[in-house]
Scaffold this active site. Structure first.
Site, PDB file in Angstrom:
ATOM      1  N   HIS A   1       0.804  -1.217   0.000  1.00 38.59           N
ATOM      2  CA  HIS A   1       0.000   0.000   0.000  1.00 38.59           C
ATOM      3  C   HIS A   1       0.835   1.265   0.000  1.00 38.59           C
ATOM      4  CE1 HIS A   1      -2.419  -3.255   1.816  1.00 38.59           C
ATOM      5  NE2 HIS A   1      -3.286  -2.848   0.920  1.00 38.59           N
ATOM      6  N   GLY A   2       2.148   1.130  -0.250  1.00 35.20           N
ATOM      7  CA  GLY A   2       2.980   2.310  -0.460  1.00 35.20           C
ATOM      8  C   GLY A   2       3.516   3.004   0.766  1.00 35.20           C
TER       9      GLY A   2
END
Lengths: 213, 170, 418
Positions: free
Chosen positions: B133-134
């Site tokens: 999810h970065g």
């Protein structure tokens, strides 16, 4: 009925014939840390080079309460979680004895006669008139007389070896059934509880049935 | 259901039945204990609670991933520049001084599990990036950009020797 | 407030009752089930069998969470359970002791049925569903015994699967099909585990059928006469109280084995990992199979032995027809039948002993005589039971028994005419 009695008699004779084999020696194993620890030491010195105990890890010995320094000495570079494998690789041992020496972790449970058999076997070595070693309980054995009982004639030395054999089987009995003490302890509580419960259930049953008619 | 009209005896019967039910119920409950306990980690799994790691062959700037309780643990040997950068910043979303995260500045030991959804972040540039999810972490394992809410967790560990740590106990 | 507490479950039960016959089911089949008041403690064993079934399923499910059905891992996984898993030793000993307890309870349950003639009309179907349950239980126990992958497991499974060589024409193929291998191997172990997990659920289904049959013909009782309604009492609280007391006594005996002598029921050779290259000197089945195993060994011909063993288990199903006596009540009222019953028990004991010891000339002879007695006992029963009936009638029966026999005969002719 007559036929039945004949058969029962026959079975009786058969069982007598069956029981006439070599009587096993009696031994009471120790369950305390000292005895089991001495047994572990004897096994590490006299058995461990050929026999593995793969269901026992060094950590188990420490957790049981054996001396940490001693265990560290036995394990050397091996991890505490390493199983007690034989020092001699299995294939070498198989070549030396014709058959890999059996794992000892379950030995006292894996033989008819249990600890008494192993104890008798360890002390069962003798010298034939030709000077060859033999064993009363397991004549085909390939294992040498590690305790050196066959050459012993002196009473005091014999007693000492009996003590050592007892230590060894105590350790083997512990390793075959490490939860035995815990099991017995819990068993007393469970059975005491069940006795109380059963008495109560009996009283309830009587009271319920006394209401009848 | 009592045929007896003596109230005393009815009371005694009720008491007996209730006492038996309580004793029996306690037994049933106690019987559940071994069943439930058997599903907890067994002793050989618990024994894996400690992991010994030899640090001598980790070069400065390099990272090693080891398994502790089945989870990846990142061991980063930080260069003087990385140490300086980490000490200079207080982190991002979850501020924490670097001195509280590393026992010895040279060695950063963190659990390599993203505090967002449990993915394993990758070492990329300065710090780590979690590709699920970065989320971004710095070279102290502190979260710089969400969605992760917290810094990478520091496991309990101690230096058993100059070049040897034991993860799992302090 | 207290009113609401009382009302709440009542409301729910009412809601359910409008959609599902919960209350009436419980009342008719459980609490209110009319039970003969004269049942002795020998009638406790059906309930106990149900309890042991639940115990085996529960311990089995939890053991399956740690067991590995792979010949390279299964022996080790048992040791893992015994040593590392929390209370694993307890679960495993409960399960292994439970298997023996199951057979003990079932055998007593069957012996009671035989002694009191509970298999007789109209309870034939009840008896036959019980026979089916026995077969399922035996299959489950046999498959479970392979799972520890010890020497006895392996050689027991080898011998028993080899029994199917007696199948006409395709015997060898059937054996290989059962094993999925040329010898008992990994495929065999894995499928035995799958089936060992499945069978208890089939047993539960069969128990339901057994209970439906029971509830339609009602329990037999020691007098052998169908009792008048006034002599029946509701199951609850009378027999719940009695069954629970019996359960307490059972659990004490069971716990003595589980906690203090669990290994007395496990052969030492099963603590040696399976070795397909070497058969132990003395292989024996578990105690509950010994009499049947002795019958197998007593017949010198392979096919004959298998057939004899199969018959020795299945012969119980013929009891309703073998026993032609119309004298109601069990062995208690029938002196000849009573003697035969005890001879049967003694014969089973002899067969069990013969099955246990290594075969010698004497033991084989004893086994053959005991096998002969075993089958003779069943084959002579139609004649002896009839002769006994004539003798008892000649000696004079109590008037109520005579009336009962007459009414039964009357009903039979009525049914025949229809």
């Amino acid at each position: 009925m007559k036929r039945l009695l004949t058969i029962l008699a026959l079975c009786g004779i058969a069982s007598l014939l069956h029981a006439s084999e070599m009587e096993l020696e009696k031994v009471t194993v120790g369950t305390d840390v000292q005895t089991v620890g001495r047994g572990a030491e004897a096994v590490m010195n006299d058995c461990h080079s050929c026999h593995s105990m793969k269901y026992i890890r060094y950590r188990d010995l420490v957790n049981f309460g054996m001396d940490r320094q001693k265990v560290d000495g036995w394990r050397g570079d091996l991890s505490l979680d390493a199983p007690l494998l034989a020092q001699m690789p299995e294939s070498d041992a198989a070549q030396a004895y014709g058959k890999a020496p059996p794992d000892l972790s379950l030995m006292t449970k894996a033989r008819e006669g249990g600890v008494r058999y192993v104890y008798s076997y360890l002390l069962g070595y003798y010298l034939t008139p030709e000077g060859m070693p033999g064993n009363h309980y397991f004549p085909e054995t390939k294992m040498p007389d590690v305790l050196g009982i066959s050459g012993v004639t002196e009473g005091a030395q014999r007693t000492e070896l009996q003590g050592k054999a007892r230590d060894i089987v105590s350790f083997l009995a512990w390793s075959a059934d490490p939860h035995e003490q815990e099991r017995h302890r819990l068993g007393y509580y469970v059975i005491a509880y069940l006795l109380v419960l059963t008495v109560l259930l009996y009283l309830v049953k009587n009271q319920v049935w006394s209401g009848l008619k | 259901m009592g045929d007896s009209n003596v109230p005393d005896s009815t009371g005694r019967r009720d008491f007996l039945i209730r006492a038996t039910a309580v004793v029996g119920g306690a037994g049933v409950a106690a019987t559940c204990v071994p069943f439930v306990a058997s599903m907890n980690p067994s002793s050989d799994v618990l024994a894996k609670a400690e992991t010994e790691v030899d640090l001598s062959d980790i070069t400065p700037g390099a990272m090693r991933t080891v398994a502790w309780q089945g989870k990846p643990v990142f061991i980063l040997r930080r260069t003087p520049e990385q140490i300086a950068a980490s000490a200079a910043s207080a982190g991002g979303l979850d501020p924490e001084p670097d001195s509280r995260r590393a026992q010895k500045p040279e060695w950063l030991v963190v659990i390599g599990v993203c505090t967002h959804m449990g993915c394993v972040p990758n070492k990329e540039g300065p710090g780590w990036v979690c590709h699920c999810h970065g989320s971004q972490y710095d070279d102290s394992g502190r979260v710089l950009r969400g969605p992760a809410p917290k810094n990478l967790e520091v496991p309990p560990y101690r230096f058993a020797a100059e070049n040897k740590i034991v993860i799992g106990t302090t | 407030m207290p009113q609401r507490i009382i009302k709440w479950p009542a409301g729910v039960i009412k809601w359910i009752d409008q959609r599902f016959p919960l209350t009436s089911f419980v009342k008719h089949e459980l609490t209110g089930y009319p039970t003969p008041r004269n049942l002795s403690y020998w009638w406790n064993f059906g309930f106990l069998a149900g309890f042991v079934l639940v115990l085996q399923v529960a311990t089995g499910i939890f053991l399956a969470m740690h067991y590995k059905a792979d010949i390279a891992l299964s022996f080790d996984s048992i040791q893992h359970i015994m040593r590392d898993v929390n209370y694993g030793w307890l679960l495993r000993y409960m399960h292994s002791t439970g298997a023996s307890a199951f057979f003990l309870v079932i055998y007593i349950h069957m012996a009671r049925t035989l002694y009191y003639g509970s298999y007789r009309a109209p309870r034939e179907l009840l008896w036959w569903t019980g026979q089916g349950l026995l077969l399922l239980l035996m299959a489950t126990a046999f498959m479970g015994y392979l799972l520890p992958w010890g020497q006895m497991s392996f050689w027991g499974a080898t011998v028993i699967t080899n029994l199917f060589r007696a199948t006409p024409f395709v015997g060898d193929q059937v054996v290989i099909w059962l094993r999925g291998d040329y010898t008992v191997g990994d495929a065999t172990l894995t499928r035995f585990f799958a089936l060992h997990y499945l069978m208890p659920f089939l047993i539960i289904g069969a128990v339901v059928v057994h209970l439906v049959a029971l509830h339609s013909v009602k329990s037999s009782n020691p007098s052998g006469i169908n009792l008048a309604d006034k002599d029946n009492i509701p199951f609850h609280p009378y027999f719940t109280a009695k069954d629970f007391y019996g359960l307490g006594v059972f659990l004490i005996v069971y716990s003595v084995f589980v906690f203090f002598m669990p290994d007395s029921l496990i052969e030492p050779a099963n603590n040696i990992p399976a070795n397909p290259m070497q058969t132990p000197n003395h292989i024996v089945p578990e105690w509950y199979f010994l009499p049947f195993y002795a019958i197998l060994r007593s017949v010198p011909n392979m096919v004959g032995g298998v057939v004899a063993m199969g018959l020795s288990v299945m012969v119980f199903a013929f009891m309703p027809y073998l026993d032609r006596s119309r004298i109601p009540g069990g062995a208690h009222f029938r002196p000849m039948y009573r003697v035969l019953f005890y001879v049967f028990l003694a014969d089973m004991a002899v067969l069990g002993y013969v099955g246990y010891i290594p075969p010698t000339e004497t033991s084989i002879l004893a086994g053959q005589i005991a096998t002969l007695i075993y089958f003779t006992l069943f084959l002579q029963l139609p004649f002896v039971s009839k002769a006994e009936e004539r003798w008892l009638i000649k000696r004079g029966l109590p008037p109520e028994l005579e009336a009962l026999i007459a009414s039964e005969a009357h009903e039979k002719t009525k049914r025949g005419k229809r």
